[in-house]
Every structure is written in C-alpha cells, then in structure tokens.
Design an enzyme around this catalytic site. Structure first.
Site, PDB file in Angstrom:
ATOM      1  N   ASN A 107      62.579 -72.808  56.728  1.00 32.87           N
ATOM      2  CA  ASN A 107      63.769 -73.582  57.120  1.00 32.87           C
ATOM      3  C   ASN A 107      63.483 -75.049  57.446  1.00 32.87           C
ATOM      4  O   ASN A 107      64.299 -75.912  57.143  1.00 32.87           O
ATOM      5  CB  ASN A 107      64.514 -72.875  58.263  1.00 32.87           C
ATOM      6  CG  ASN A 107      63.656 -72.608  59.454  1.00 32.87           C
ATOM      7  OD1 ASN A 107      62.424 -72.647  59.382  1.00 32.87           O
ATOM      8  ND2 ASN A 107      64.278 -72.321  60.575  1.00 32.87           N
ATOM      9  N   GLY A 135      58.265 -67.724  62.551  1.00 32.73           N
ATOM     10  CA  GLY A 135      59.001 -66.908  61.592  1.00 32.73           C
ATOM     11  C   GLY A 135      59.852 -65.895  62.331  1.00 32.73           C
ATOM     12  O   GLY A 135      60.200 -66.093  63.504  1.00 32.73           O
ATOM     13  N   GLY A 148      56.635 -61.369  63.273  1.00 32.76           N
ATOM     14  CA  GLY A 148      55.835 -61.738  64.449  1.00 32.76           C
ATOM     15  C   GLY A 148      55.182 -60.524  65.100  1.00 32.76           C
ATOM     16  O   GLY A 148      54.027 -60.573  65.535  1.00 32.76           O
ATOM     17  N   GLU A 180      56.329 -68.286  67.441  1.00 32.84           N
ATOM     18  CA  GLU A 180      57.647 -68.935  67.577  1.00 32.84           C
ATOM     19  C   GLU A 180      58.596 -68.121  66.715  1.00 32.84           C
ATOM     20  O   GLU A 180      58.527 -68.193  65.491  1.00 32.84           O
ATOM     21  CB  GLU A 180      57.588 -70.383  67.071  1.00 32.84           C
ATOM     22  CG  GLU A 180      56.657 -71.288  67.853  1.00 32.84           C
ATOM     23  CD  GLU A 180      57.149 -71.595  69.250  1.00 32.84           C
ATOM     24  OE1 GLU A 180      58.316 -71.289  69.562  1.00 32.84           O
ATOM     25  OE2 GLU A 180      56.353 -72.124  70.040  1.00 32.84           O
ATOM     26  N   CYS A 187      66.277 -71.643  64.083  1.00 32.00           N
ATOM     27  CA  CYS A 187      65.983 -70.669  65.143  1.00 32.00           C
ATOM     28  C   CYS A 187      66.689 -71.028  66.434  1.00 32.00           C
ATOM     29  O   CYS A 187      66.941 -70.170  67.271  1.00 32.00           O
ATOM     30  CB  CYS A 187      64.483 -70.603  65.362  1.00 32.00           C
ATOM     31  SG  CYS A 187      63.764 -72.218  65.612  1.00 32.00           S
TER      32      CYS A 187
END
Ligand code: NAD
Length: 449
Positions: A130, A206, A211, A228, A262
């Site tokens: 992104n 991601g 994760g 993250e 996010c």
C-alpha cells in the site's frame, strides 16, 4: 519463473520480472552477511555522510520514483509525491543517528558499568503493497543507521520502487551487499528469510494474519521481530466538536489511498445528539472526493490494488449503503467511496476492509465512545474531535491505540513514534524509538579495583 506487475488503473502490464524463490533469499542473506563486518566498522560520521548522500540521491530521483509508485499502486500522483518527500526526509532524519548512538554510564560498586548500542547482524525487511517505498524507508533508514545490512522483500504486487532504491543506494556509495532486494512470494522467499538462522531480526509490515505466522516462524531462532499489522481505527466525533471541520476531514481519513491504509479511520463514531447533522455534512464531503486517473494532479482517490482485492472489498457491502460515490467504468480495479450505517458488532465494523468503505456508528456519551472504540482486537490509530481539551486528553489516554490525533486525522510523522497496541503489532517505527528495534543493549562492567 516470471512475475508480472500490473498497473491497477489500466490493468496493463507494467513490468515482467524474475520471481525470486527461497534460494535467492538465501543468496541475498549470504551477501548481506559478508557485507556486515565492513558496514558496521564504518565510522559513525562516515555512515552519516553516506546516509545524507543517499537522501540527496533519492531527492534527485523523487519525481521519477513518485511516478513509478503512482502507476504501480494506482495512487494519485499528488499523494505519491508527498510520500517520496517523506522517504527523503526519513533518510535525512536517521542520517543524524549514527553519531548519537549514546550509551549510559552507571555508578556501581567496584567500578563502572557502561552500555553500548550494538548492531545485531542481518535484518530482513518484509513490506506490504500500500505504501511500498515509504514503509520500506521507515525500516531501511534506521537499520542502515544502526550498522545493519538488509534484505528487503517488497510485496510481489508493488516491487518497482524497491528495485530502483537498490540501484540508487549503490550509486550513492552504500557498499555492495549492504542493501539487497529480493522480489518473490511471501510463502517462499519471505518465509525463508523468517526461518534463516543468519537473519537476526525481521521487521514486518502487513496483515495481522501473516504477522502471526512471522512471529511463530521467528520463534524457532529467537529472532527479534517488529510487527506493524492491521487496524480498525476509530474516528470519535463529539457533539461539541467543530462538526464542519470534522466532517470535511473524515472522508480523507478513510478514502485516502483508496482505503488501503492501516491507519484508516474506518469506524466513524458520532455522538447521537449531533448524528443527523453530521451525517449530512459527511455525505456532502464524501461526494466531493475526486476519484479517477492517478496521473491527474487533481485526483484524490485511485483504484484498488487488484481484481482479487476488489472482490474482498465488495463482500463487505451488501444491500443499499447510506452513500455510494462515483467511480470510472472500464479497465482498472475501481471501487467507489462508500458509507454504511452500522453497529459495532457488524462485520464491517469488526474486520479490516482495506478499501474505501466506512462504517458510521452513533454513541450516547464519552464512556460509550471509549468502550466502542476499544471493542476491537486492533489498536493502531484513531482521532478525537472535541472542543473540550480535558475530554480530548482523557479520551486519548483511554483509547487503546498507538497513534492518536486530536482535532486532526494526521498522526504519521518522521520524528514521532508509530506503531500499534493489541493485534496491530508491537515495536515502533519512526522517531528515535525506531532505532531501539535495530540494536541490542550491551552492558560492560570495568573493575577499578
Ligand atoms: P500481507 O500480510 O499479505 O503481506 C505483507 C508482506 O508479507 C508481503 O511482502 C508478502 O509477500 C509477505 N508475506 C506473505 N506471507 C508471508 C510468509 N508466510 N512469510 C513471510 N512473508 C510473507 O499484507 P498486504 O496485503 O501486502 O498489506 C495489507 C496489510 O498490511 C493490511 O492488513 C494492513 O493493515 C497492513 N499494513 C499495516 C501497516 C502498519 O504500519 N501497521 C502499514 C501498512 C499496511
């Protein structure tokens, strides 16, 4: 095996690349490992100079990088320009770090203890599609400043600016082997980096789902990990806020980057007494979001990243929404700005959509606002809109999230820490805090007896 990179706004092929696999990841780790002793031995002032040169080289290529990023992600060129500016600023900020890696001296009986920040070895950076180069820079800059060589695995859908970065770093004088880019699938190239015994740390951005597998994989070799991950952030609008300002800003806090952010404030909570009036203002502001060709300077929202992702985003909207905007017909993975009235229990309010769909939810009072904001497994970011300063601070302290803003939706800056609570991950990027994730503290006692 080749990897085809598409342009989301046209569905045309942008590049054909070689697809790296697990053995390419191993090769990159071996190169990074061999570069490590010389890179960590570079004197702090010299490493700072190299990082400044890299920032200069990136600044020179800023426009080319912005155009490439805009085409590969389908993001508006104006946004891509801003992001490439942040990439340059991130390298400048961390260029100051090598000469400020200070330790402590601690008075103890029989001598003195002192601490050093030591680099760890090779670090693997695994990044999403992104904000490709921006998020990579948040990891690259502090890792390089801390004296670590890196292997960067960008997302398969958006690897082009990472490959450019590898070249620019070499041209700027970063020694060979210090920056290595591996373009391949997460399940092979990425997974090998996570397992590899010579990788000391994985810095991952991601989804929460991937994760989890990174954390489990890293446990085998007790690797350091920063994660993250996803979010489902709250935009809390109290009745005493500047409602016009809050409503004008709210669409951009969800629909920027086509909602593939996010930090998207995708749950808009509005105090019941102001609900109807706010809704009217919100719909008006959302109608004004300019959706279209990412190359047009006036465009505010482009397409989604892929056909598959558009399917996922569509699955969140059933029935007639409160508002559905316009989007181009024809080629491109377009999806309109969409507002849905919901409760906090609905799927749209519980799961990360990662698209331009926002849930609007009423609340009765401050206590309920905080409870609803926190009723989510995520805890990345959020906003609080109120003219009551004490309430702003009370709510900011009570919301379980890592990055909050008051009377604003902006909370990502080079100099301030960024990261999540709960299942949005752990560790911090940006600010001086990021450096802590790329070094170990060593304590040395020297006897004076
Ligand atoms: P993703 O988790 O599918 O992929 C991220 C990266 O992990 C890619 O490079 C992918 O190839 C790699 N990967 C996938 N499986 C792997 C495995 N088994 N081992 C090693 N690597 C693997 O995420 P995405 O779809 O690229 O990005 C969207 C997600 O990223 C969203 O959930 C979003 O919230 C999150 N995100 C978080 C932040 C943040 O800072 N918190 C920022 C941006 C995006």
């Amino acid at each position: 095996m080749s990897l085809t990179v598409l342009e989301p706004a046209t569905e045309q092929v942008l590049a054909e690349l070689l697809r790296a696999d697990a053995s390419d990841a191993e090769e990159a780790v071996a190169l990074a490992r061999s570069a490590y002793p010389a890179w960590r031995a570079v004197a702090p002032a010299d490493r700072a100079r190299l990082l400044h040169r890299l920032a200069d080289a990136l600044a020179e290529r800023q426009e080319d990088l912005a155009v490439l990023e805009a085409r590969n992600v389908g993001k508006p060129i104006a946004d891509a320009r801003g992001e490439m500016g942040m990439v340059v600023d991130t390298f400048r900020y961390y260029a100051a770090a090598p000469e400020r890696a200070l330790g402590d001296t601690i008075p103890v009986a029989g001598g003195v203890a002192m601490t050093f920040r030591e680099p760890l070895g090779v670090v693997a950076l695994i990044t999403p599609w992104n904000f490709p180069l921006t998020i990579a820079s948040w990891k690259l800059a502090p890792a390089l400043a801390a004296g670590k060589p890196v292997v960067l695995k960008p997302a398969e859908l958006t690897p082009l600016t990472a490959l450019q970065f590898e070249r620019i770093a070499l041209e700027a004088g970063i020694p060979e082997g210090v920056v290595n880019v591996v373009v391949g699938p997460g399940s092979s190239a990425g997974a090998r980096l996570v397992e590899h015994p010579d990788v000391a740390k994985v810095a991952f951005t991601g989804s929460t789902e991937v994760g989890r597998s990174i954390a489990a994989g890293a446990a085998q070799t007790i690797k350091r990990v920063t994660l993250e991950l996803g979010g489902k952030s709250a935009n809390l609008v109290f009745a005493d806020a500047d409602l016009e300002k809050a409503a004008a800003a709210a669409p951009y806090a969800v629909f920027d980057n086509a909602g593939q952010d996010c930090c998207a404030r995708s749950r808009i909570f509005v105090e019941r007494s102001a609900y109807d009036g706010f809704l009217e203002l919100l719909v008006g502001a959302t109608r004004g979001v300019r959706v279209g060709d990412p190359a047009d300077e006036a465009t505010e929202m482009g397409p989604l990243i892929s056909a598959a992702h558009r399917e996922t985003v569509s699955s969140f909207v059933d029935g007639e929404p409160l508002f559905r905007g316009e989007a181009p017909d024809g080629p491109g993975f377009w999806f309109p700005c969409t507002l849905v009235e919901a409760t906090n229990e609905d799927r749209i309010a519980r799961e990360e959509v990662f698209g331009p769909v926002a849930a609007v939810i009423p609340f009765e009072d401050e206590q309920e606002a905080v409870r609803l904001a926190n009723e989510t497994p995520y805890g990345l970011s959020g906003s609080i809109w109120t003219r009551d300063g004490a309430r702003a601070l009370r709510v900011a302290r009570a919301v379980e999230a890592g990055v909050l803003s008051v009377n604003s939706n902006s909370s990502v800056r080079v100099a301030t820490p960024f990261g999540g609570f709960k299942q949005s991950g752990f560790g911090r990027e940006l600010g001086m805090q990021a450096l802590e994730g790329y070094s170990e503290t060593k304590n040395v006692f020297v006897s004076t007896d």
